[in-house]
Design a protein around this motif. Structure first.
Motif, short mmCIF file in Angstrom:
data_model
loop_
_atom_site.label_atom_id
_atom_site.label_comp_id
_atom_site.label_asym_id
_atom_site.label_seq_id
_atom_site.Cartn_x
_atom_site.Cartn_y
_atom_site.Cartn_z
N PRO A 1 0.84 -1.20 0.00
CA PRO A 1 0.00 0.00 0.00
C PRO A 1 0.87 1.25 0.00
O PRO A 1 1.90 1.31 0.69
N ALA A 2 0.48 2.24 -0.78
CA ALA A 2 1.27 3.47 -0.88
C ALA A 2 0.33 4.67 -0.93
O ALA A 2 -0.51 4.76 -1.83
N ARG A 3 0.51 5.57 0.03
CA ARG A 3 -0.32 6.77 0.13
C ARG A 3 0.57 8.00 -0.01
O ARG A 3 1.58 8.12 0.70
N LEU A 4 0.20 8.89 -0.92
CA LEU A 4 1.07 10.03 -1.21
C LEU A 4 1.14 11.01 -0.04
O LEU A 4 2.21 11.53 0.28
N ALA A 5 0.01 11.25 0.61
CA ALA A 5 -0.03 12.22 1.70
C ALA A 5 0.62 11.63 2.95
O ALA A 5 0.37 10.49 3.32
N SER A 6 1.47 12.42 3.58
CA SER A 6 2.10 12.03 4.84
C SER A 6 2.41 13.29 5.62
O SER A 6 3.07 14.20 5.10
N THR A 7 1.95 13.36 6.85
CA THR A 7 2.13 14.59 7.62
C THR A 7 3.59 14.79 8.02
O THR A 7 4.09 15.91 8.04
N ARG A 8 4.30 13.69 8.31
CA ARG A 8 5.68 13.82 8.78
C ARG A 8 6.69 13.84 7.65
O ARG A 8 7.80 14.36 7.81
N LEU A 9 6.31 13.27 6.50
CA LEU A 9 7.23 13.23 5.36
C LEU A 9 6.43 13.32 4.08
O LEU A 9 6.02 12.31 3.51
N PRO A 10 6.17 14.54 3.58
CA PRO A 10 5.34 14.72 2.38
C PRO A 10 5.88 13.94 1.18
O PRO A 10 7.10 13.82 1.00
N ASN A 11 4.96 13.38 0.39
CA ASN A 11 5.31 12.61 -0.81
C ASN A 11 6.27 11.45 -0.51
O ASN A 11 7.16 11.13 -1.30
N LYS A 12 6.07 10.84 0.64
CA LYS A 12 6.99 9.81 1.12
C LYS A 12 7.26 8.69 0.11
O LYS A 12 8.43 8.32 -0.08
N PRO A 13 6.24 8.12 -0.57
CA PRO A 13 6.55 7.03 -1.49
C PRO A 13 7.51 7.40 -2.61
O PRO A 13 8.17 6.54 -3.17
N LEU A 14 7.56 8.71 -2.94
CA LEU A 14 8.40 9.16 -4.06
C LEU A 14 9.75 9.70 -3.60
O LEU A 14 10.56 10.15 -4.42
N ALA A 15 10.02 9.63 -2.29
CA ALA A 15 11.30 10.12 -1.77
C ALA A 15 12.46 9.35 -2.41
O ALA A 15 12.43 8.12 -2.52
N ASP A 16 13.46 10.08 -2.83
CA ASP A 16 14.60 9.46 -3.52
C ASP A 16 15.50 8.72 -2.54
O ASP A 16 15.90 9.26 -1.50
N ILE A 17 15.81 7.47 -2.88
CA ILE A 17 16.79 6.68 -2.13
C ILE A 17 17.77 6.10 -3.14
O ILE A 17 17.41 5.22 -3.93
N ALA A 18 18.97 6.65 -3.17
CA ALA A 18 20.02 6.20 -4.08
C ALA A 18 19.54 6.15 -5.52
O ALA A 18 19.81 5.19 -6.25
N GLY A 19 18.79 7.19 -5.92
CA GLY A 19 18.41 7.32 -7.32
C GLY A 19 17.09 6.71 -7.73
O GLY A 19 16.70 6.81 -8.89
N LEU A 20 16.39 6.09 -6.78
CA LEU A 20 15.09 5.48 -7.08
C LEU A 20 14.06 5.91 -6.04
O LEU A 20 14.40 6.11 -4.87
N PRO A 21 12.78 6.05 -6.45
CA PRO A 21 11.73 6.35 -5.46
C PRO A 21 11.65 5.24 -4.41
O PRO A 21 11.87 4.06 -4.71
N MET A 22 11.35 5.62 -3.19
CA MET A 22 11.29 4.65 -2.10
C MET A 22 10.34 3.50 -2.42
O MET A 22 10.64 2.34 -2.13
N ILE A 23 9.18 3.79 -3.00
CA ILE A 23 8.21 2.73 -3.29
C ILE A 23 8.80 1.71 -4.26
O ILE A 23 8.52 0.50 -4.17
#
Length: 252
Positions: free
Chosen positions: A8-30
């Motif tokens: 499950p992936a939800r774009l809204a996050s109060t503590r970390l906006p756009n969390k699923p799309l956050a970059d981790i070593a060149g790729l989105p977290m999701i």
């Protein structure tokens, strides 16, 4: 053992906006989560997204995704819709891997699926590991679980359970023995139950503890618990968590 991983992936996050799309070593977290889950024995890994941007990010990297409604109250509701979209039902096995666990161990996913397959008395499976510090035991953000003799969950709580009466009364800062268990938010379901779950009445204990899995126990169903040998890698809830995980990826 045949099962599908749903993320499950939800774009809204109060503590970390756009969390699923956050970059981790060149790729989105999701994408990192899905790639990690794909190293398990799952026949398929599918992201259940609430926003077209997540679906697009997954598609760009060869990850299958389905677009679900944006107004689901819980991740379980989102997964139930995903099961319907994918035609999963009855005894089809599903493992729910959270979308903020880019370091999830594939072997742990397999263990959760295998436990569900072996326990016809349980509608769900999950995982836990031994708690190693009193601070972790007392932390309300750390969910604890206690089990019966057959390895089924008796209760989940944010409180320190089991409560060591004699030890606490004597003022000790040590942990009880055997070590209490920290719950790991990884779940195996039979798809038929997962599709039925959102229709079950929410439990009073679920509202008090803010723990959705208590609804399962409150309705008389059982959850089997796999006790892992060690804690999984850190998840991502805050910017500080993200920095920690990025450092881990950078070091590998």
């Amino acid at each position: 053992m045949t099962f599908t991983v749903l993320v499950p992936a939800r774009l809204a996050s109060t503590r970390l906006p756009n969390k699923p799309l956050a970059d981790i070593a060149g790729l989105p977290m999701i994408v990192r989560v899905a790639q990690r889950a794909a190293q398990s024995s799952a026949r398929a890994v599918v992201v259940a997204a609430d926003h077209a941007n997540i679906v697009a990010a997954c598609s760009a990297h060869g990850i299958r995704a389905v677009l679900t409604r944006s107004d689901h109250a819980t991740g379980s509701d989102r997964l139930a819709e995903a099961c319907a979209l994918l035609g999963l039902d009855g005894d089809d096995a599903v493992v729910n891997v959270q979308g903020d666990e880019p370091l999830i161990e594939p072997a742990l996913i397999d263990a959760c699926a295998a436990l569900l397959e072996s326990r016809s008395d349980c509608v769900m499976s999950t995982a836990a590991h031994a708690i190693g510090s009193p601070a972790e035991f007392d932390n309300p953000n750390v969910v604890k679980v206690v089990c019966d003799a057959a390895g089924r969950a008796l209760y989940f709580s944010r409180a320190p359970i089991p409560w060591w009466r004699d030890g606490r009364m004597s003022g000790t800062t040590q942990l009880p023995s055997p070590a209490p268990l920290r719950h790991i938010g990884l779940y195996g379901y039979r798809a038929g139950f997962l599709r039925r779950f959102p229709m079950l009445e929410a439990a009073p204990l679920e509202r008090i503890e803010s723990l959705e899995q208590l609804r399962v126990l409150w309705h008389g169903e059982r959850i089997a618990v796999h006790v892992a040998a060690h804690a999984p890698g850190p998840g991502v809830d805050t910017p500080e968590d993200l920095a920690r995980v990025r450092a881990i990826f950078a070091a590998t």
